[in-house]
Write a protein that holds these residues in place. Structure first.
Motif, PDB file in Angstrom:
ATOM      1  N   ARG A  39     -26.558  18.479  10.871  1.00 30.87           N
ATOM      2  CA  ARG A  39     -25.829  17.438  11.609  1.00 30.87           C
ATOM      3  C   ARG A  39     -25.992  16.091  10.915  1.00 30.87           C
ATOM      4  O   ARG A  39     -25.045  15.330  10.744  1.00 30.87           O
ATOM      5  CB  ARG A  39     -26.341  17.381  13.047  1.00 30.87           C
ATOM      6  CG  ARG A  39     -25.767  16.265  13.833  1.00 30.87           C
ATOM      7  CD  ARG A  39     -25.490  16.600  15.284  1.00 30.87           C
ATOM      8  NE  ARG A  39     -25.069  17.955  15.541  1.00 30.87           N
ATOM      9  CZ  ARG A  39     -23.808  18.362  15.560  1.00 30.87           C
ATOM     10  NH1 ARG A  39     -22.846  17.506  15.318  1.00 30.87           N
ATOM     11  NH2 ARG A  39     -23.520  19.602  15.837  1.00 30.87           N
ATOM     12  N   TRP A  40     -27.222  15.805  10.505  1.00 22.16           N
ATOM     13  CA  TRP A  40     -27.524  14.548   9.834  1.00 22.16           C
ATOM     14  C   TRP A  40     -26.679  14.408   8.561  1.00 22.16           C
ATOM     15  O   TRP A  40     -26.059  13.376   8.320  1.00 22.16           O
ATOM     16  CB  TRP A  40     -29.016  14.493   9.523  1.00 22.16           C
ATOM     17  CG  TRP A  40     -29.452  13.254   8.818  1.00 22.16           C
ATOM     18  CD1 TRP A  40     -29.737  13.112   7.507  1.00 22.16           C
ATOM     19  CD2 TRP A  40     -29.647  11.962   9.406  1.00 22.16           C
ATOM     20  NE1 TRP A  40     -30.094  11.832   7.226  1.00 22.16           N
ATOM     21  CE2 TRP A  40     -30.048  11.096   8.377  1.00 22.16           C
ATOM     22  CE3 TRP A  40     -29.522  11.448  10.718  1.00 22.16           C
ATOM     23  CZ2 TRP A  40     -30.327   9.740   8.582  1.00 22.16           C
ATOM     24  CZ3 TRP A  40     -29.806  10.111  10.929  1.00 22.16           C
ATOM     25  CH2 TRP A  40     -30.195   9.280   9.883  1.00 22.16           C
ATOM     26  N   LEU A  44     -23.718  11.847   7.449  1.00 23.43           N
ATOM     27  CA  LEU A  44     -23.843  11.081   6.196  1.00 23.43           C
ATOM     28  C   LEU A  44     -22.568  11.210   5.365  1.00 23.43           C
ATOM     29  O   LEU A  44     -22.048  10.210   4.858  1.00 23.43           O
ATOM     30  CB  LEU A  44     -25.014  11.620   5.376  1.00 23.43           C
ATOM     31  CG  LEU A  44     -26.346  10.883   5.440  1.00 23.43           C
ATOM     32  CD1 LEU A  44     -27.340  11.519   4.500  1.00 23.43           C
ATOM     33  CD2 LEU A  44     -26.173   9.403   5.133  1.00 23.43           C
ATOM     34  N   ARG A  46     -19.572  11.989   6.395  1.00 20.69           N
ATOM     35  CA  ARG A  46     -18.476  11.314   7.078  1.00 20.69           C
ATOM     36  C   ARG A  46     -18.519   9.809   6.755  1.00 20.69           C
ATOM     37  O   ARG A  46     -17.502   9.194   6.453  1.00 20.69           O
ATOM     38  CB  ARG A  46     -18.602  11.526   8.583  1.00 20.69           C
ATOM     39  CG  ARG A  46     -17.351  11.184   9.352  1.00 20.69           C
ATOM     40  CD  ARG A  46     -17.537  11.415  10.826  1.00 20.69           C
ATOM     41  NE  ARG A  46     -18.435  10.430  11.412  1.00 20.69           N
ATOM     42  CZ  ARG A  46     -18.783  10.410  12.701  1.00 20.69           C
ATOM     43  NH1 ARG A  46     -18.329  11.330  13.520  1.00 20.69           N
ATOM     44  NH2 ARG A  46     -19.593   9.497  13.173  1.00 20.69           N
ATOM     45  N   GLU A  47     -19.751   9.273   6.789  1.00 19.32           N
ATOM     46  CA  GLU A  47     -19.936   7.852   6.505  1.00 19.32           C
ATOM     47  C   GLU A  47     -19.538   7.536   5.060  1.00 19.32           C
ATOM     48  O   GLU A  47     -18.806   6.584   4.786  1.00 19.32           O
ATOM     49  CB  GLU A  47     -21.404   7.479   6.768  1.00 19.32           C
ATOM     50  CG  GLU A  47     -21.845   6.136   6.242  1.00 19.32           C
ATOM     51  CD  GLU A  47     -21.171   4.981   6.959  1.00 19.32           C
ATOM     52  OE1 GLU A  47     -20.722   5.193   8.103  1.00 19.32           O
ATOM     53  OE2 GLU A  47     -21.065   3.897   6.357  1.00 19.32           O
ATOM     54  N   GLN A  48     -20.001   8.391   4.128  1.00 19.64           N
ATOM     55  CA  GLN A  48     -19.731   8.121   2.710  1.00 19.64           C
ATOM     56  C   GLN A  48     -18.252   8.246   2.391  1.00 19.64           C
ATOM     57  O   GLN A  48     -17.708   7.438   1.636  1.00 19.64           O
ATOM     58  CB  GLN A  48     -20.551   9.070   1.831  1.00 19.64           C
ATOM     59  CG  GLN A  48     -21.973   8.559   1.644  1.00 19.64           C
ATOM     60  CD  GLN A  48     -22.955   9.646   1.262  1.00 19.64           C
ATOM     61  OE1 GLN A  48     -22.620  10.832   1.288  1.00 19.64           O
ATOM     62  NE2 GLN A  48     -24.169   9.258   0.928  1.00 19.64           N
TER      63      GLN A  48
ATOM     64  N   LEU B 229     -28.006  13.155  18.379  1.00 20.05           N
ATOM     65  CA  LEU B 229     -27.120  12.806  17.268  1.00 20.05           C
ATOM     66  C   LEU B 229     -25.702  13.275  17.556  1.00 20.05           C
ATOM     67  O   LEU B 229     -24.732  12.567  17.297  1.00 20.05           O
ATOM     68  CB  LEU B 229     -27.594  13.466  15.974  1.00 20.05           C
ATOM     69  CG  LEU B 229     -28.563  12.720  15.080  1.00 20.05           C
ATOM     70  CD1 LEU B 229     -28.694  13.463  13.769  1.00 20.05           C
ATOM     71  CD2 LEU B 229     -28.099  11.304  14.832  1.00 20.05           C
ATOM     72  N   GLN B 233     -22.713  10.493  18.394  1.00 25.68           N
ATOM     73  CA  GLN B 233     -22.302  10.282  16.999  1.00 25.68           C
ATOM     74  C   GLN B 233     -21.334   9.116  16.823  1.00 25.68           C
ATOM     75  O   GLN B 233     -21.221   8.573  15.736  1.00 25.68           O
ATOM     76  CB  GLN B 233     -21.731  11.563  16.414  1.00 25.68           C
ATOM     77  CG  GLN B 233     -20.668  12.229  17.246  1.00 25.68           C
ATOM     78  CD  GLN B 233     -20.221  13.518  16.578  1.00 25.68           C
ATOM     79  OE1 GLN B 233     -19.840  13.503  15.433  1.00 25.68           O
ATOM     80  NE2 GLN B 233     -20.313  14.628  17.291  1.00 25.68           N
ATOM     81  N   LEU B 241     -27.832   3.740  11.850  1.00 25.02           N
ATOM     82  CA  LEU B 241     -28.855   4.603  11.250  1.00 25.02           C
ATOM     83  C   LEU B 241     -28.300   5.303  10.016  1.00 25.02           C
ATOM     84  O   LEU B 241     -28.962   5.380   8.969  1.00 25.02           O
ATOM     85  CB  LEU B 241     -29.261   5.650  12.290  1.00 25.02           C
ATOM     86  CG  LEU B 241     -30.714   6.083  12.342  1.00 25.02           C
ATOM     87  CD1 LEU B 241     -31.606   4.899  12.624  1.00 25.02           C
ATOM     88  CD2 LEU B 241     -30.896   7.124  13.445  1.00 25.02           C
ATOM     89  N   ILE B 242     -27.062   5.798  10.140  1.00 24.42           N
ATOM     90  CA  ILE B 242     -26.438   6.530   9.033  1.00 24.42           C
ATOM     91  C   ILE B 242     -26.155   5.573   7.872  1.00 24.42           C
ATOM     92  O   ILE B 242     -26.382   5.908   6.702  1.00 24.42           O
ATOM     93  CB  ILE B 242     -25.138   7.206   9.523  1.00 24.42           C
ATOM     94  CG1 ILE B 242     -25.443   8.276  10.566  1.00 24.42           C
ATOM     95  CG2 ILE B 242     -24.365   7.801   8.364  1.00 24.42           C
ATOM     96  CD1 ILE B 242     -26.129   9.498  10.041  1.00 24.42           C
ATOM     97  N   LYS B 243     -25.682   4.363   8.208  1.00 24.80           N
ATOM     98  CA  LYS B 243     -25.376   3.386   7.152  1.00 24.80           C
ATOM     99  C   LYS B 243     -26.632   3.035   6.366  1.00 24.80           C
ATOM    100  O   LYS B 243     -26.597   2.873   5.153  1.00 24.80           O
ATOM    101  CB  LYS B 243     -24.775   2.117   7.765  1.00 24.80           C
ATOM    102  CG  LYS B 243     -23.291   2.263   8.056  1.00 24.80           C
ATOM    103  CD  LYS B 243     -22.627   0.912   8.238  1.00 24.80           C
ATOM    104  CE  LYS B 243     -21.160   1.092   8.576  1.00 24.80           C
ATOM    105  NZ  LYS B 243     -20.966   1.350  10.025  1.00 24.80           N
ATOM    106  N   ALA B 245     -29.164   4.983   5.902  1.00 23.29           N
ATOM    107  CA  ALA B 245     -29.589   6.134   5.104  1.00 23.29           C
ATOM    108  C   ALA B 245     -28.643   6.389   3.935  1.00 23.29           C
ATOM    109  O   ALA B 245     -29.065   6.908   2.900  1.00 23.29           O
ATOM    110  CB  ALA B 245     -29.667   7.379   5.987  1.00 23.29           C
ATOM    111  N   ALA B 246     -27.367   6.036   4.108  1.00 17.89           N
ATOM    112  CA  ALA B 246     -26.365   6.359   3.078  1.00 17.89           C
ATOM    113  C   ALA B 246     -26.567   5.542   1.800  1.00 17.89           C
ATOM    114  O   ALA B 246     -27.127   4.469   1.816  1.00 17.89           O
ATOM    115  CB  ALA B 246     -24.965   6.126   3.616  1.00 17.89           C
TER     116      ALA B 246
END
Lengths: 55, 246
Positions: A39-40, A44, A46-48, B229, B233, B241-243, B245-246
């Motif tokens: 999921r994580w 990630l 999706r964000e990228q 999560l 989402q 959090l995702i930003k 980590a990315a």
């Protein structure tokens, strides 16, 4: 050591119980861990991809 | 205290807290379970009646305690979710179900493996065994009902009601060995007065019991983080959090 493995003649019952406990606990640990990891990384990606389009 | 609980119940602080607590809980669980196995399989003497077969108890009894304990957590979290609609309570109830089902399964199977050499039968339809089997069906029914309702929040309400109704089974399981004539032995530890078990056998039992409990909490946190999560989402805290980590 032999008598330990033999468990007074109850080897099958005792060792099967402990092995099953090990399997059940391990699966309970591994499967949710893997789901969380997936999921994580899905989030990630999706964000990228969204920042990739913006740039 | 209330303030702390309130802060912790917000999804982002729970997510962070769970990540920090996890390694300690898992480490403690593994340590206690390893010590319990050593004490139970190597150090504790054979039973004067049951020989070495009684060592199954160190898996069977802690699993059975967990199967009841997790159900009570699930029902309590369900009640909180029904009344106050707290997301964390919904997640805890739902994440507990598969772990509870696992421990109930383990209880039934190790019970059968102990019953065969001692009673001469894998299974008997007696009150203790039957009510524990019903507990497994309650867990499975809970998971089935949850997966049948697509909307998470209405699923949480429906399953909470199921968990609360099913909780009548918990005292039935506990007192079944007193209320009915049964093959299953009575309580030796959780009764009033001193436990009728030798300290060399009580020690591994308690080590395993606490180890299993810590394992449940660690497992619960992983599953709850995953659900958080998924549910959150689209929220601001997850994307931050995702930003990062990315």
């Amino acid at each position: 050591m032999d008598s330990f493995l033999h468990m007074g003649g109850y080897a099958f019952y005792v060792w099967t119980s402990y092995a099953l406990a090990l399997v059940v606990l391990s699966l309970n640990w591994i499967l949710p861990r893997r789901a969380l990891h997936k999921r994580w990384h899905a989030l990630l990606r999706r964000e990228q991809s969204s920042t990739g389009k913006a740039a | 205290m209330f303030n702390l609980l309130h802060r912790l119940s917000s999804p982002p602080s729970f997510f962070a807290f769970a990540g920090r607590a996890l390694p300690w809980l898992l480490g403690g669980a593994l340590l206690l379970i390893a010590a319990g196995c050593y004490q139970g399989l190597v150090v504790a003497p054979a039973d004067y009646q049951q020989g070495d077969s009684y060592r199954i108890m160190f898996v069977h009894v802690p699993s059975a305690w967990m199967s009841l304990f997790i159900y009570m957590v699930m029902a309590a979290a369900g009640a909180i979710a029904l009344v106050w609609r707290i997301k964390l309570a919904e997640v805890i109830a739902s994440a507990s179900a598969p772990i509870g089902a696992s421990f109930t399964f383990l209880t039934l199977v190790t019970g059968a493996l102990w019953g065969k050499p001692m009673w001469g039968a894998w299974w008997v339809w007696d009150a203790r065994l039957t009510s524990e089997l019903i507990l497994l069906f309650l867990y499975l029914g809970y998971m089935g009902l949850e997966s049948a309702i697509p909307d998470k929040r209405s699923a949480a309400r429906a399953t909470a009601i199921l968990a609360l109704v099913g909780s009548v089974n918990i005292p039935i399981i506990h007192f079944s060995v007193e209320w009915w004539n049964t093959l299953h032995q009575g309580a030796t530890v959780t009764k009033l007065g001193a436990p009728s078990i030798h300290p060399s056998m009580l020690l591994p039992l308690l080590l395993m019991a606490v180890g299993f409990k810590l394992f449940y909490f660690a497992n619960l946190l992983v599953r709850a983080r995953c659900q958080m999560l998924e549910r959150e989402q689209r929220s601001h805290w997850v994307s931050t959090l995702i930003k990062e980590a990315a």
